[in-house]
Write a protein that holds these residues in place. Structure first.
Motif, PDB file in Angstrom:
ATOM      1  N   GLY A   1     108.263  -3.227  50.850  1.00 18.84           N
ATOM      2  CA  GLY A   1     107.210  -4.153  50.141  1.00 18.84           C
ATOM      3  C   GLY A   1     106.384  -3.597  49.203  1.00 18.84           C
ATOM      4  O   GLY A   1     106.419  -3.623  47.699  1.00 18.84           O
ATOM      5  N   LEU A   2     106.782  -2.575  48.809  1.00 18.78           N
ATOM      6  CA  LEU A   2     106.358  -1.768  47.402  1.00 18.78           C
ATOM      7  C   LEU A   2     107.572  -2.396  46.256  1.00 18.78           C
ATOM      8  O   LEU A   2     106.770  -2.474  44.961  1.00 18.78           O
ATOM      9  CB  LEU A   2     106.223  -0.169  47.726  1.00 18.78           C
ATOM     10  N   VAL A   3     108.649  -2.250  46.568  1.00 14.50           N
ATOM     11  CA  VAL A   3     109.617  -2.165  45.460  1.00 14.50           C
ATOM     12  C   VAL A   3     109.167  -4.051  44.854  1.00 14.50           C
ATOM     13  O   VAL A   3     109.246  -4.576  43.685  1.00 14.50           O
ATOM     14  CB  VAL A   3     111.394  -2.322  45.853  1.00 14.50           C
ATOM     15  N   SER A   4     109.250  -5.103  46.283  1.00 11.90           N
ATOM     16  CA  SER A   4     109.322  -6.822  46.137  1.00 11.90           C
ATOM     17  C   SER A   4     107.876  -7.316  45.187  1.00 11.90           C
ATOM     18  O   SER A   4     107.985  -7.415  44.560  1.00 11.90           O
ATOM     19  CB  SER A   4     109.397  -7.021  47.308  1.00 11.90           C
ATOM     20  N   THR A   5     107.075  -5.989  45.022  1.00 14.26           N
ATOM     21  CA  THR A   5     105.466  -6.755  45.453  1.00 14.26           C
ATOM     22  C   THR A   5     105.725  -5.836  43.386  1.00 14.26           C
ATOM     23  O   THR A   5     104.865  -7.199  42.906  1.00 14.26           O
ATOM     24  CB  THR A   5     103.959  -6.007  46.240  1.00 14.26           C
ATOM     25  N   PHE A   6     105.881  -4.964  43.053  1.00 13.70           N
ATOM     26  CA  PHE A   6     106.361  -4.450  41.454  1.00 13.70           C
ATOM     27  C   PHE A   6     106.424  -5.300  40.702  1.00 13.70           C
ATOM     28  O   PHE A   6     106.677  -5.721  39.853  1.00 13.70           O
ATOM     29  CB  PHE A   6     106.624  -2.730  41.773  1.00 13.70           C
TER      30      PHE A   6
ATOM     31  N   LEU B   1     107.790  -8.556  41.378  1.00  9.80           N
ATOM     32  CA  LEU B   1     107.763 -10.168  41.607  1.00  9.80           C
ATOM     33  C   LEU B   1     106.537 -10.152  40.486  1.00  9.80           C
ATOM     34  O   LEU B   1     106.361 -11.240  39.603  1.00  9.80           O
ATOM     35  CB  LEU B   1     107.585 -10.744  42.740  1.00  9.80           C
ATOM     36  N   LEU B   2     105.401  -9.760  40.694  1.00 11.02           N
ATOM     37  CA  LEU B   2     104.354  -9.198  39.830  1.00 11.02           C
ATOM     38  C   LEU B   2     104.656  -9.084  38.205  1.00 11.02           C
ATOM     39  O   LEU B   2     103.839  -9.840  37.669  1.00 11.02           O
ATOM     40  CB  LEU B   2     103.022  -9.131  40.481  1.00 11.02           C
ATOM     41  N   SER B   3     104.987  -8.270  38.482  1.00 13.69           N
ATOM     42  CA  SER B   3     105.476  -7.970  37.147  1.00 13.69           C
ATOM     43  C   SER B   3     106.193  -8.681  36.096  1.00 13.69           C
ATOM     44  O   SER B   3     105.738  -9.480  34.842  1.00 13.69           O
ATOM     45  CB  SER B   3     105.713  -6.736  37.052  1.00 13.69           C
TER      46      SER B   3
ATOM     47  N   LYS C   1     104.844 -18.551  39.485  1.00 12.09           N
ATOM     48  CA  LYS C   1     105.354 -19.289  40.908  1.00 12.09           C
ATOM     49  C   LYS C   1     105.497 -17.901  41.698  1.00 12.09           C
ATOM     50  O   LYS C   1     106.181 -18.502  42.877  1.00 12.09           O
ATOM     51  CB  LYS C   1     105.555 -20.599  40.671  1.00 12.09           C
ATOM     52  N   LEU C   2     106.727 -17.634  41.042  1.00 10.63           N
ATOM     53  CA  LEU C   2     107.290 -16.500  41.084  1.00 10.63           C
ATOM     54  C   LEU C   2     107.740 -15.444  42.474  1.00 10.63           C
ATOM     55  O   LEU C   2     107.982 -16.047  43.651  1.00 10.63           O
ATOM     56  CB  LEU C   2     108.116 -15.574  40.583  1.00 10.63           C
ATOM     57  N   PRO C   3     106.404 -15.241  42.855  1.00  6.59           N
ATOM     58  CA  PRO C   3     105.298 -14.075  43.714  1.00  6.59           C
ATOM     59  C   PRO C   3     105.098 -14.566  44.802  1.00  6.59           C
ATOM     60  O   PRO C   3     105.457 -14.537  46.004  1.00  6.59           O
ATOM     61  CB  PRO C   3     104.662 -13.587  42.824  1.00  6.59           C
ATOM     62  N   LEU C   4     104.749 -16.152  44.452  1.00 11.97           N
ATOM     63  CA  LEU C   4     103.779 -17.262  45.385  1.00 11.97           C
ATOM     64  C   LEU C   4     105.295 -17.550  46.717  1.00 11.97           C
ATOM     65  O   LEU C   4     105.196 -17.955  47.704  1.00 11.97           O
ATOM     66  CB  LEU C   4     103.253 -18.055  44.937  1.00 11.97           C
TER      67      LEU C   4
END
Length: 461
Positions: A84-89, A91-93, A101-104
């Protein structure tokens, strides 16, 4: 023609999230009860399976089940921490360059896979421990923090006026309040009338519709520039992400750096407490002396969700007569009061009434996000919300783990201890905001600092 409104996506995602959480907790609770006691709970039964007499063997059994459910929730949460930490950072960056739309899309795909898996698991009565693997795989695609961070960044891209930005972000909380309130109110009836299998199927359909809307109907305010089309290695991508985050602070003046750090600390500590204690409410309500069934739990969730609606109204009204920081103070102090009162709630009426002090619980989260967005230029909003989502994911997982562990250790001698601890911990964001206020902070300083830093970057260039 593309639609520039992200609110429908928030609506469907909030519905799925709000329905999934209580259903999953109660599903695990029933499965562990059946496994431990060797008899099942009838879904359509109006009789509570909760024992209030402490001398009864059933009372000892339900305390043991409370511990097991709490520890299992802890294992599920920890399993999604690192991915979760890796993907969140990431995708949003990357959304600063590849589109919001990428993180969504990514987080919606993960949520769809997880909800389908829940449907299959309940239908075939597979081992509930497989939920741990589901939580891990879902977190790889991004969690709800990723989704919400992408939506906030999407809105910030569209808003030029600072007050409009605060109100628009608060609208998200208003929408969340309406959806989560109605969904929470009906969650018990979903279980009683449809059962877990059909309820999870409805969640899957809602997420699928949401994914279709995002892919084919939602506009993308950020377009990938030609310079970003050059393929780079995974290692270089990570270096670029961390470099952008480092530059977010390095290219700031000393005052702006201090504001960023204190505001991030304030939001993270407040988020830590509020999110960490959220799953404990359901376990607390299932236990003696409340002994709520699924319908009452739905009522409680609905009342808790009213805070999103009342927080929006509070922000809308307070914004005309006070600064952002004072609105945040009100939200934290009232939430602290609610936590303290919950620790002593021993009747259904009292448990319903203690929801009133939580009316402005969402105010600090919306307001501080808006305050942070005003400090950072528009070209760095994705990186900022990537940092926020990273900290929220880390803090949320750590908080749920910590509070589940504390509740499991203290439920036998005092179930309300966790809520008293939360009330004390909320003093930390209050002190942090006091520090920000004592540094002669004012509303106009945000825009001035951002403009000064932008001119400084242009001069360096």
């Amino acid at each position: 023609m593309k639609i520039p409104w992200v609110e429908p996506a928030i609506f469907l995602s909030a519905f799925a999230m709000t329905l999934t959480s209580p259903l999953t907790t109660q599903y695990v609770y029933r499965r562990i009860w059946e496994e431990t006691s060797n008899y099942s709970i009838a879904i359509d039964s109006n009789i509570s399976q909760c024992e209030k007499n402490k001398s009864s063997p059933i009372f000892v059994l339900q305390e043991e089940i409370q511990k097991k459910v709490s520890l299992f929730n802890l294992q599920m949460t920890i399993s999604g921490l690192i991915p979760g930490l890796v993907s969140t950072f990431i995708l949003l960056s990357n959304s600063d360059h590849q589109g919001r739309k990428l993180p969504l899309v990514s987080s919606s795909v993960g949520t769809l896979a997880s909800s389908v898996w829940l449907c299959l698991l309940s239908y075939f009565a597979l081992p509930y421990q497989l939920l741990i693997a589901s939580a891990f795989l879902s977190a790889l695609c991004g969690n709800y923090t990723t989704f919400f961070g992408g939506c906030v960044a999407y809105i910030v891209d569209q808003c030029k006026d600072e007050k409009q930005k605060t109100i628009r972000i608060a609208v998200l909380d208003f929408l969340l309040g309406v959806v989560t309130g109605l969904t929470g109110l009906s969650s018990g009836y979903f279980i009683r009338e449809l059962g877990f299998e059909w309820s999870f199927l409805i969640i899957s359909l809602a997420v699928a519709v949401n994914l279709i809307y995002i892919l084919f109907f939602l506009g993308n305010p950020k377009k990938e520039s030609s310079s970003e089309n050059v393929p780079i290695s995974c290692c270089e991508s990570f270096k670029s992400l961390f470099h952008r985050t480092y530059m977010l602070f390095k290219n700031s003046s000393g005052k702006r750096q201090r504001l960023l750090c204190w505001l991030l600390f304030t939001m993270t500590t407040y988020f830590f407490v509020v999110i960490g204690v959220s799953p404990i409410f359901i376990l607390y309500e299932l236990d003696s002396p409340l002994c709520w069934n699924e319908v009452f739990i739905g009522y409680g969730s609905a009342l808790g969700s009213v805070s999103f609606l009342s927080s929006f109204l509070g922000i809308w009204l307070f914004s005309y007569c006070m600064d952002d920081i004072h609105m945040a103070f009100i939200g934290i102090v009232t939430t602290m009061t609610g936590m303290a009162l919950t620790a002593f709630a021993r009747t259904t009426l009292m448990m319903l009434l203690v929801r009133l002090p939580f009316l402005f619980t969402a105010v600090p989260l919306s307001v501080v996000r808006s305050m942070l967005s005003k400090v950072v230029p528009s070209t760095e909003q994705g990186t900022l919300f990537g940092c926020i989502a990273f900290l929220e994911t880390l803090g949320g997982v750590a908080a749920v783990s910590v509070f589940n562990g504390i509740y499991s250790a203290t439920v036998a001698w005092y179930p309300g201890f966790t809520f008293l601890l939360c009330a004390v911990l909320l003093l930390i964001p209050v002190i942090s905001l006091c520090v920000v206020r004592c540094t002669n902070w004012n509303e106009e300083s945000y825009t001035l600092l951002t403009q000064e830093d932008s001119r400084g970057d242009a001069a360096d260039g």
